[in-house]
Design a protein around this motif. Structure first.
Motif, PDB file in Angstrom:
ATOM      1  N   ILE A 116      31.391 -62.324 -33.159  1.00 58.54           N
ATOM      2  CA  ILE A 116      30.287 -62.394 -32.191  1.00 58.54           C
ATOM      3  C   ILE A 116      30.059 -63.831 -31.733  1.00 58.54           C
ATOM      4  N   THR A 117      30.043 -64.780 -32.676  1.00 55.85           N
ATOM      5  CA  THR A 117      29.741 -66.158 -32.264  1.00 55.85           C
ATOM      6  C   THR A 117      30.897 -66.758 -31.454  1.00 55.85           C
ATOM      7  N   ASP A 118      32.132 -66.403 -31.807  1.00 58.63           N
ATOM      8  CA  ASP A 118      33.275 -66.916 -31.027  1.00 58.63           C
ATOM      9  C   ASP A 118      33.236 -66.391 -29.601  1.00 58.63           C
ATOM     10  N   GLU A 119      33.016 -65.092 -29.496  1.00 57.50           N
ATOM     11  CA  GLU A 119      33.009 -64.475 -28.163  1.00 57.50           C
ATOM     12  C   GLU A 119      31.879 -65.059 -27.313  1.00 57.50           C
ATOM     13  N   THR A 120      30.684 -65.164 -27.915  1.00 55.02           N
ATOM     14  CA  THR A 120      29.530 -65.635 -27.148  1.00 55.02           C
ATOM     15  C   THR A 120      29.677 -67.109 -26.770  1.00 55.02           C
ATOM     16  N   THR A 121      30.270 -67.879 -27.666  1.00 54.94           N
ATOM     17  CA  THR A 121      30.485 -69.299 -27.373  1.00 54.94           C
ATOM     18  C   THR A 121      31.395 -69.438 -26.148  1.00 54.94           C
ATOM     19  N   GLN A 122      32.447 -68.645 -26.108  1.00 48.87           N
ATOM     20  CA  GLN A 122      33.367 -68.714 -24.976  1.00 48.87           C
ATOM     21  C   GLN A 122      32.678 -68.259 -23.676  1.00 48.87           C
ATOM     22  N   TRP A 123      31.885 -67.209 -23.766  1.00 51.01           N
ATOM     23  CA  TRP A 123      31.130 -66.759 -22.577  1.00 51.01           C
ATOM     24  C   TRP A 123      30.258 -67.895 -22.050  1.00 51.01           C
ATOM     25  N   TYR A 124      29.575 -68.531 -22.993  1.00 51.40           N
ATOM     26  CA  TYR A 124      28.650 -69.602 -22.624  1.00 51.40           C
ATOM     27  C   TYR A 124      29.395 -70.711 -21.882  1.00 51.40           C
ATOM     28  N   LEU A 125      30.528 -71.118 -22.449  1.00 49.10           N
ATOM     29  CA  LEU A 125      31.289 -72.203 -21.818  1.00 49.10           C
ATOM     30  C   LEU A 125      31.776 -71.780 -20.430  1.00 49.10           C
ATOM     31  N   ASP A 126      32.282 -70.543 -20.336  1.00 48.31           N
ATOM     32  CA  ASP A 126      32.771 -70.063 -19.036  1.00 48.31           C
ATOM     33  C   ASP A 126      31.634 -70.044 -18.007  1.00 48.31           C
ATOM     34  N   ASP A 127      30.495 -69.522 -18.415  1.00 47.04           N
ATOM     35  CA  ASP A 127      29.378 -69.375 -17.475  1.00 47.04           C
ATOM     36  C   ASP A 127      28.832 -70.734 -17.047  1.00 47.04           C
ATOM     37  N   MET A 128      28.735 -71.659 -17.995  1.00 41.90           N
ATOM     38  CA  MET A 128      28.169 -72.972 -17.651  1.00 41.90           C
ATOM     39  C   MET A 128      29.160 -73.796 -16.818  1.00 41.90           C
ATOM     40  N   ARG A 129      30.455 -73.623 -17.093  1.00 46.85           N
ATOM     41  CA  ARG A 129      31.452 -74.300 -16.236  1.00 46.85           C
ATOM     42  C   ARG A 129      31.360 -73.733 -14.820  1.00 46.85           C
ATOM     43  N   ALA A 130      31.093 -72.437 -14.738  1.00 49.64           N
ATOM     44  CA  ALA A 130      31.024 -71.806 -13.403  1.00 49.64           C
ATOM     45  C   ALA A 130      29.853 -72.340 -12.583  1.00 49.64           C
ATOM     46  N   VAL A 131      28.819 -72.854 -13.231  1.00 53.19           N
ATOM     47  CA  VAL A 131      27.732 -73.476 -12.463  1.00 53.19           C
ATOM     48  C   VAL A 131      27.902 -74.998 -12.418  1.00 53.19           C
ATOM     49  N   GLY A 132      29.129 -75.438 -12.647  1.00 54.96           N
ATOM     50  CA  GLY A 132      29.479 -76.840 -12.409  1.00 54.96           C
ATOM     51  C   GLY A 132      29.168 -77.791 -13.553  1.00 54.96           C
ATOM     52  N   ALA A 133      28.819 -77.257 -14.746  1.00 50.82           N
ATOM     53  CA  ALA A 133      28.486 -78.166 -15.848  1.00 50.82           C
ATOM     54  C   ALA A 133      29.758 -78.654 -16.536  1.00 50.82           C
ATOM     55  N   MET A 134      29.816 -79.970 -16.748  1.00 52.32           N
ATOM     56  CA  MET A 134      30.935 -80.534 -17.513  1.00 52.32           C
ATOM     57  C   MET A 134      30.714 -80.189 -18.978  1.00 52.32           C
ATOM     58  N   ASP A 135      31.791 -80.081 -19.725  1.00 45.70           N
ATOM     59  CA  ASP A 135      31.631 -79.905 -21.169  1.00 45.70           C
ATOM     60  C   ASP A 135      31.115 -81.226 -21.750  1.00 45.70           C
ATOM     61  N   PRO A 136      30.144 -81.148 -22.658  1.00 43.06           N
ATOM     62  CA  PRO A 136      29.737 -82.381 -23.351  1.00 43.06           C
ATOM     63  C   PRO A 136      30.918 -82.960 -24.143  1.00 43.06           C
ATOM     64  N   ASP A 137      30.794 -84.226 -24.559  1.00 42.06           N
ATOM     65  CA  ASP A 137      31.898 -84.836 -25.314  1.00 42.06           C
ATOM     66  C   ASP A 137      32.103 -84.137 -26.643  1.00 42.06           C
ATOM     67  N   GLN A 138      31.009 -83.699 -27.255  1.00 41.84           N
ATOM     68  CA  GLN A 138      31.125 -83.004 -28.544  1.00 41.84           C
ATOM     69  C   GLN A 138      30.238 -81.771 -28.514  1.00 41.84           C
ATOM     70  N   MET A 139      30.767 -80.672 -29.052  1.00 38.04           N
ATOM     71  CA  MET A 139      29.998 -79.431 -29.098  1.00 38.04           C
ATOM     72  C   MET A 139      30.069 -78.866 -30.518  1.00 38.04           C
ATOM     73  N   PRO A 140      29.334 -79.496 -31.435  1.00 31.91           N
ATOM     74  CA  PRO A 140      29.432 -79.080 -32.841  1.00 31.91           C
ATOM     75  C   PRO A 140      28.845 -77.692 -33.072  1.00 31.91           C
ATOM     76  N   ARG A 141      29.483 -76.960 -33.987  1.00 25.14           N
ATOM     77  CA  ARG A 141      28.930 -75.683 -34.442  1.00 25.14           C
ATOM     78  C   ARG A 141      28.165 -75.964 -35.725  1.00 25.14           C
ATOM     79  N   ALA A 142      26.985 -75.394 -35.840  1.00 24.36           N
ATOM     80  CA  ALA A 142      26.137 -75.674 -37.009  1.00 24.36           C
ATOM     81  C   ALA A 142      26.871 -75.391 -38.318  1.00 24.36           C
ATOM     82  N   THR A 143      27.659 -74.311 -38.356  1.00 23.93           N
ATOM     83  CA  THR A 143      28.299 -73.935 -39.628  1.00 23.93           C
ATOM     84  C   THR A 143      29.323 -74.974 -40.103  1.00 23.93           C
ATOM     85  N   GLU A 144      29.717 -75.883 -39.197  1.00 24.92           N
ATOM     86  CA  GLU A 144      30.655 -76.926 -39.618  1.00 24.92           C
ATOM     87  C   GLU A 144      29.932 -78.124 -40.236  1.00 24.92           C
ATOM     88  N   PHE A 145      28.602 -78.089 -40.243  1.00 26.69           N
ATOM     89  CA  PHE A 145      27.831 -79.244 -40.733  1.00 26.69           C
ATOM     90  C   PHE A 145      26.871 -78.887 -41.868  1.00 26.69           C
TER      91      PHE A 145
END
Ligand code: AMP
Ligand code: ZN
Length: 495
Positions: free
Chosen positions: A91-120
């Motif tokens: 669920i989190t992988d799929e939703t993360t990808q949706w989010y990136l696709d949708d935000m790129r579609a409205v012209g947002a650049m990817d931030p330099d770092q996009m940490p996932r909480a579970t990695e910290f």
């Protein structure tokens, strides 16, 4: 260029002075990933993307670090997993990808770092241990709580006193809390829930500690800008400040706090029951019989309202934005030399040609609506019908300024022009794609009966060969001309 920002911490518009102009640092609270982002969620993304672009323009792209997190451990995610029978990671992988696709579609650049909480999680545990050690937190019944009374500035950002907060709170107070306002840093997990080993037993972090730990790890104990929607100011940001300032008292955490106002739809708060709730994807693809709205149009509408004002999404605003963008795209279509100049060195083009007034407007607390009005004025002398202007003509600077001005706002005029060209090709195809979609769907229905998919596959291959993107589902077929769409190759497919 002086940048001024309204700092929620001081409630004043202040001149922005970075701690280190060679490394300007910004943190923005990201989404909890369990579902599609709604259009309100796109507002902070677009607002802080403009700020990111401005900082890159002023300080140089290599001197800005922008971090936006993904909250991938949360009770809402656990509920979604339990309901759907799918794994949390899926669920989190799929939703993360949706989010990136949708935000790129409205012209947002990817931030330099996009940490996932579970990695910290390790960093969160260390921070919590530090808070316990210096008397700002306590463990109780498998939980760890932050003691709000231990931090004298608690409530300062949102302008509330602890007593008022207690009086206003109607929540049932957990017995292990010393003070009703104390908030959770760590909580126990039962075996069926995600959990990590910790000094307090197997458990998972509270939401607020995530941002404190990730911003510390990636940006340090003090950094320049922290952003998010104003619904996060209390309790989330208040709690982030309490945690970070108590864990690293020398640091001071974020220096400038920026908050965007909320988005509404057709004058009303967005809600599922009012039927005015939709996701960014709904808007992009079309929904409830409404046609899709291109990402550039969505962005234009968003930027037409200042980020500190409530914003109303209306279909009428989208219609007007579409007309404006079409006019601008026709300007650059008539002057391909401008596109060629930009393509040669996009960064240099933008540095040289962003109009001074537009840059000044954006630098003045992100006054994007003023920047758009200036672009409208600038484009007037060169609008379609005004003639052709050579690169060395007086009007050429208006054309260059329009292109570069749109660019710093993140509105990709060239992409918008490509959409127009594709649409024209499609109409020249005489609506053939719509007919082909119906035809392919009928073939698919028949193949489901006979289990012979050869005709479907053959047609699909021919469409792909013609540069058409094919999306098939149980309910229908969507055909969309891709960048290599060749209308001539559709000949003969319907006969
Ligand atoms: P959430 O996933 O609800 O925590 O929200 C992610 C981001 O979207 C946060 O920065 C929120 O402040 C922001 N946000 C949520 N709803 C709206 C809205 N209606 N308008 C503007 N921003 C919103
Ligand atoms: Zn946060």
């Amino acid at each position: 260029m002086t940048i001024k920002l309204t700092n929620s911490k001081t409630r004043k518009k202040e001149i922005f002075e970075p701690i280190d102009p060679n490394n300007v640092r910004m943190y923005v609270c990201g989404p909890t990933v369990y579902d599609r982002a709604h259009i309100g969620n796109a507002r902070p993304v677009i607002v802080f993307d403009v700020l990111y672009r401005l900082l890159r323009h002023v300080y140089g792209p290599e001197h800005v670090t922008y971090v936006r997190n993904f909250t991938d451990v949360d009770d809402k995610i656990n509920v979604r997993a339990a309901e759907s029978g799918r794994s949390i990671r899926e669920i989190t992988d799929e939703t993360t990808q949706w989010y990136l696709d949708d935000m790129r579609a409205v012209g947002a650049m990817d931030p330099d770092q996009m940490p996932r909480a579970t990695e910290f999680i390790g960093a969160m545990i260390s921070m919590i241990e530090g808070l316990i050690a210096n008397g700002h937190a306590y463990a109780a019944e498998g939980h760890v709580l932050f003691s709000v009374e231990s931090y004298k500035d608690y409530g300062k950002l949102s302008g509330r006193s602890i007593d008022d907060m207690i009086a206003g709170a109607r929540v049932e107070v957990a017995p292990y809390k010393r003070n009703p306002m104390d908030f959770v840093l760590w909580k126990p997990s039962s075996d069926d829930l995600p959990g990590w080993e910790s000094p307090w037993g197997r458990g998972r972090p509270g939401w607020h500690i995530e941002c404190s730990a990730m911003s510390y790890e990636l940006l340090g104990e003090t950094f320049d800008i922290h952003g998010g929607g104003n619904d996060l100011m209390f309790p989330h940001h208040e709690n982030e400040i309490a945690q970070s300032c108590c864990a690293h008292p020398q640091g001071g955490f974020a220096r400038y706090w920026l908050h965007n106002e909320m988005l509404q739809v057709e004058g009303k708060k967005m809600s599922k029951s009012l039927g005015n709730f939709f996701t960014v994807r709904d808007l992009l693809d079309g929904h409830d019989g409404m046609p899709g709205v291109p990402g550039e149009v969505i962005r234009f509408v968003f930027l037409s309202t200042h980020y500190r004002k409530p914003m109303d999404w209306t279909a009428e605003k989208a219609r007007i934005a579409e007309i404006q963008l079409t006019n601008w795209a026709q300007v650059i279509r008539a002057h391909p030399w401008a596109i060629a100049e930009k393509n040669l060195n996009p960064e240099k083009f933008s540095q040289s040609w962003v109009p001074v007034d537009v840059l000044a407007a954006i630098s003045d607390d992100l006054n994007t609506s003023l920047a758009i009005s200036q672009l409208i004025a600038l484009s007037k002398p060169v609008l379609p019908g005004s003639g052709f202007f050579e690169p060395d003509s007086e009007e050429a600077s208006n054309i260059r300024g329009l292109l570069a001005g749109c660019d710093i706002l993140g509105i990709d005029l060239v992409k918008y022009l490509e959409r127009i060209l594709l649409k024209e090709k499609e109409t020249q195809g005489d609506g053939r794609l719509a007919k082909l979609a119906d035809h392919l769907f009928a073939l698919r229905q028949a193949a489901m009966e006979t289990k012979d998919f050869s005709a479907v596959d053959e047609m699909k291959t021919a469409l792909l060969d013609a540069g058409v993107e094919v999306r098939m589902s149980k309910t229908g077929v969507e055909l969309e001309p891709g960048p290599n769409f060749d209308v001539a190759k559709l000949e003969g497919l319907l006969s």
